[in-house]
Structure formats: C-alpha cells, structure tokens
Design a protein around this motif. Structure first.
Motif, PDB file in Angstrom:
ATOM      1  N   PHE A 134      21.766 -23.649  -3.627  1.00 33.18           N
ATOM      2  CA  PHE A 134      22.184 -24.963  -4.101  1.00 33.18           C
ATOM      3  C   PHE A 134      21.117 -26.034  -3.900  1.00 33.18           C
ATOM      4  CE2 PHE A 134      26.658 -24.753  -5.301  1.00 33.18           C
ATOM      5  CZ  PHE A 134      26.999 -23.486  -4.855  1.00 33.18           C
ATOM      6  N   GLY A 135      21.113 -27.005  -4.812  1.00 36.22           N
ATOM      7  CA  GLY A 135      20.336 -28.210  -4.648  1.00 36.22           C
ATOM      8  C   GLY A 135      21.103 -29.229  -3.822  1.00 36.22           C
TER       9      GLY A 135
ATOM     10  N   LEU B   5      26.434 -30.861  -8.340  1.00 35.72           N
ATOM     11  CA  LEU B   5      25.567 -29.904  -7.657  1.00 35.72           C
ATOM     12  C   LEU B   5      25.095 -28.839  -8.630  1.00 35.72           C
ATOM     13  CD1 LEU B   5      27.919 -29.820  -4.672  1.00 35.72           C
ATOM     14  CD2 LEU B   5      25.492 -30.077  -4.295  1.00 35.72           C
ATOM     15  N   CYS B   6      23.849 -28.490  -8.500  1.00 34.19           N
ATOM     16  CA  CYS B   6      23.245 -27.440  -9.287  1.00 34.19           C
ATOM     17  C   CYS B   6      22.889 -26.281  -8.355  1.00 34.19           C
ATOM     18  CB  CYS B   6      21.981 -27.985  -9.963  1.00 34.19           C
ATOM     19  SG  CYS B   6      21.008 -26.769 -10.863  1.00 34.19           S
ATOM     20  N   ALA B   7      22.988 -25.074  -8.847  1.00 33.03           N
ATOM     21  CA  ALA B   7      22.601 -23.895  -8.071  1.00 33.03           C
ATOM     22  C   ALA B   7      21.866 -22.924  -8.988  1.00 33.03           C
ATOM     23  CB  ALA B   7      23.828 -23.221  -7.455  1.00 33.03           C
ATOM     24  N   SER B   8      21.039 -22.089  -8.387  1.00 31.87           N
ATOM     25  CA  SER B   8      20.379 -21.038  -9.168  1.00 31.87           C
ATOM     26  C   SER B   8      20.401 -19.736  -8.382  1.00 31.87           C
ATOM     27  CB  SER B   8      18.944 -21.425  -9.536  1.00 31.87           C
ATOM     28  OG  SER B   8      18.074 -21.419  -8.412  1.00 31.87           O
TER      29      SER B   8
ATOM     30  N   GLN C 262      23.868 -30.641   1.302  1.00 26.83           N
ATOM     31  CA  GLN C 262      23.261 -29.349   0.997  1.00 26.83           C
ATOM     32  C   GLN C 262      24.224 -28.218   1.334  1.00 26.83           C
ATOM     33  OE1 GLN C 262      19.780 -28.996  -0.093  1.00 26.83           O
ATOM     34  NE2 GLN C 262      20.667 -27.032  -0.675  1.00 26.83           N
ATOM     35  N   MET C 263      24.546 -27.391   0.361  1.00 30.66           N
ATOM     36  CA  MET C 263      25.409 -26.220   0.586  1.00 30.66           C
ATOM     37  C   MET C 263      24.551 -25.099   1.167  1.00 30.66           C
ATOM     38  SD  MET C 263      28.538 -26.892  -0.455  1.00 30.66           S
ATOM     39  CE  MET C 263      29.360 -25.404  -1.016  1.00 30.66           C
TER      40      MET C 263
ATOM     41  N   THR D   7      16.855 -16.766 -13.066  1.00 30.08           N
ATOM     42  CA  THR D   7      17.326 -16.778 -14.445  1.00 30.08           C
ATOM     43  C   THR D   7      18.720 -17.386 -14.573  1.00 30.08           C
ATOM     44  OG1 THR D   7      18.270 -14.561 -14.255  1.00 30.08           O
ATOM     45  CG2 THR D   7      15.968 -14.725 -14.973  1.00 30.08           C
ATOM     46  N   ALA D   8      19.492 -17.356 -13.506  1.00 32.35           N
ATOM     47  CA  ALA D   8      20.867 -17.872 -13.560  1.00 32.35           C
ATOM     48  C   ALA D   8      20.911 -19.285 -12.987  1.00 32.35           C
ATOM     49  CB  ALA D   8      21.807 -16.962 -12.788  1.00 32.35           C
ATOM     50  N   LEU D   9      21.636 -20.162 -13.669  1.00 34.95           N
ATOM     51  CA  LEU D   9      21.751 -21.558 -13.237  1.00 34.95           C
ATOM     52  C   LEU D   9      23.186 -22.014 -13.439  1.00 34.95           C
ATOM     53  CD1 LEU D   9      19.242 -24.414 -13.797  1.00 34.95           C
ATOM     54  CD2 LEU D   9      21.667 -24.792 -14.297  1.00 34.95           C
ATOM     55  N   TYR D  10      23.699 -22.761 -12.456  1.00 36.60           N
ATOM     56  CA  TYR D  10      25.096 -23.194 -12.429  1.00 36.60           C
ATOM     57  C   TYR D  10      25.163 -24.695 -12.160  1.00 36.60           C
ATOM     58  CZ  TYR D  10      25.139 -18.295 -10.799  1.00 36.60           C
ATOM     59  OH  TYR D  10      24.898 -16.952 -10.636  1.00 36.60           O
ATOM     60  N   TRP D  11      26.137 -25.353 -12.764  1.00 33.50           N
ATOM     61  CA  TRP D  11      26.476 -26.733 -12.428  1.00 33.50           C
ATOM     62  C   TRP D  11      27.913 -26.758 -11.887  1.00 33.50           C
ATOM     63  CZ3 TRP D  11      23.495 -31.057 -12.305  1.00 33.50           C
ATOM     64  CH2 TRP D  11      22.284 -31.068 -13.014  1.00 33.50           C
ATOM     65  N   TYR D  12      28.086 -27.529 -10.808  1.00 32.77           N
ATOM     66  CA  TYR D  12      29.403 -27.738 -10.219  1.00 32.77           C
ATOM     67  C   TYR D  12      29.621 -29.243 -10.010  1.00 32.77           C
ATOM     68  CZ  TYR D  12      29.316 -22.755  -8.904  1.00 32.77           C
ATOM     69  OH  TYR D  12      29.251 -21.382  -8.928  1.00 32.77           O
ATOM     70  N   ARG D  13      30.882 -29.631  -9.968  1.00 30.10           N
ATOM     71  CA  ARG D  13      31.245 -31.010  -9.659  1.00 30.10           C
ATOM     72  C   ARG D  13      32.076 -31.014  -8.380  1.00 30.10           C
ATOM     73  NH1 ARG D  13      34.849 -34.469 -13.880  1.00 30.10           N
ATOM     74  NH2 ARG D  13      36.412 -32.889 -13.325  1.00 30.10           N
ATOM     75  N   GLN D  14      31.794 -31.983  -7.509  1.00 28.14           N
ATOM     76  CA  GLN D  14      32.545 -32.103  -6.259  1.00 28.14           C
ATOM     77  C   GLN D  14      33.077 -33.525  -6.142  1.00 28.14           C
ATOM     78  OE1 GLN D  14      30.371 -31.554  -2.566  1.00 28.14           O
ATOM     79  NE2 GLN D  14      32.217 -30.878  -1.502  1.00 28.14           N
TER      80      GLN D  14
END
Lengths: 114, 116
Positions: free
Chosen positions: A105-106, A91-94, B44-45, A30-37
C-alpha cells in the motif's frame, strides 16, 4: 527499493470541483488497486488493474468516478463534480502479479470536500 | 457475498501483556487467503500476517500469531508481549478472487491501545 507513492498527500477542494489523484506503483508490479477509506471505516475496493487486461471497475460508487492506468505504470483516479460524501482517504496498492499473496500500500491521499 | 466482521471496535492492553483481536468471515470458497493489516496514524497499511486456508497450521510472525478455525470461519490475531509501537488500527481482510479480478475485502477495524 521505493514503495508505492501517492500524490497529493492531502487535497482540499470545493463541492462541485473535479480532482485527480495519482498513484505510482512499485516498479515491475503489474497489478494495481484503488481503495477508499471513509472516517472510522475499513477499506472499500474501487478498481483493479492487471497488465493490459480490462480493469475491474465494479467498486466505483458512481459514474463521477473514473480511473486510468497506462501500461504497468502510473494510475490516476479522477472524481468529477465532487460531493461532501466523497471525503475520505484514497489508498492505492500494487502487487507483482495477479494472485500474488500480498498487496503493498501507498500512504494514501486524504480528500476533503468542503 | 464475502463479508468480514470485526466485533471489537476498540481494545486495550497493558505493555508486555497479550491481546487477541477477533475476526469472522463468510465465504463459499474452499481455498483463499486471509490477512491482518496494521494501520498506524501515518495511514500506511502494513501487512502483519497472512494465512492460506488450505494450510492447517496457524501462521506465526514473531510476536504475532493467528488462530485460524476454518470450519467456524474465524481468524483471530494474537499479539504477545505487546509493545507501545503496536498501537494502531488493525484490519482483518479476505482476498476475493473472481474471474480475472481480485480484491481485498476488509472488516471495519479494531483500534488497539497499548498502555504503559
């Protein structure tokens, strides 16, 4: 089971063009995050979605950035009028729920703005 | 504001030796989670290890262990019997929870080289 997937893997665009990045979270998360690197840097938080709650957009760097998520499925991150400083890995994570103690992470999308 | 500092941009270790990566953080919260993530060239993290602040016992996962010093706000990662596959960027992260939101706050990373 399948992990988080992101597309495209790499994207090269010209300055001023719009781009759309896609994230498919793990089913049921249910939780989804976007990050920038940025190159040589750690990850910077962009946005957080949790179920049907209003997203936390506090990390979006400018109004050129926006993100959507339909229910508990796919999310898209859109960058309008791209600038060279937008070049980075996105990067996306859930995770299964708010407060769960791991984010999955994706592989990320590498965006290059010429 | 919560910040995470990794003071070692690069570290190297001989295969089979032990290396320690440093991390300090700043927070006013009393209960929180800390993490070490590994990022190989594939991008990949990968979660290496996590620690909940209220647990006094240091977390351990096989060859990876942490030295968690809550009062000093220090969270170092020890890798024992280093292997070539351990070569990667390592990121320390703090989970910030505020209202109905949460996010990870990352340090800038340490690049670990493992020499054969």
């Amino acid at each position: 089971g399948a992990g988080v997937s992101q597309s495209p893997s790499n994207k090269v665009t010209e300055k001023g063009k719009d781009v759309e990045l896609r994230c498919d979270p793990i089913s049921g998360h249910t939780a989804l995050y976007w990050y920038r690197q940025r190159l040589g840097q750690g990850l910077e938080f962009l946005i957080y979605f949790q179920g049907n709650s209003a997203p936390d957009k506090s990390g979006l760097p400018s109004d050129r950035f926006s993100a959507e998520r339909t229910g508990e499925s796919v999310s898209t991150l859109t960058i309008q009028r791209t600038q060279q400083e937008d070049s980075a890995v996105y990067l996306c994570a859930s995770s299964p729920s708010h407060g769960y103690n791991e984010q999955f992470f994706g592989p990320g999308t590498r965006l290059t703005v010429l | 504001a919560q910040t995470v500092t990794q003071s070692q941009p690069e570290m190297s270790v001989q295969e089979a030796e032990t290396v320690t990566l440093s991390c300090t953080y700043d927070t006013s919260e009393s209960d929180y989670y800390l993490f070490w993530y590994k990022q190989p060239p594939s991008r990949q993290m990968i979660l290496v290890i996590r620690q909940e602040a209220y647990k006094q016992q240091n977390a351990t996962e096989n060859r990876f262990s942490v030295n968690f010093q809550k009062a000093a706000k220090s969270f170092s990662l020890k890798i024992s019997d280093s292997q070539l596959g351990d070569a990667a960027m390592y990121f320390c992260a703090y989970r910030r929870t505020q209202g109905g939101s949460e996010k990870l706050v990352f340090g800038k990373g340490t690049k670990l080289t493992v020499n054969p």
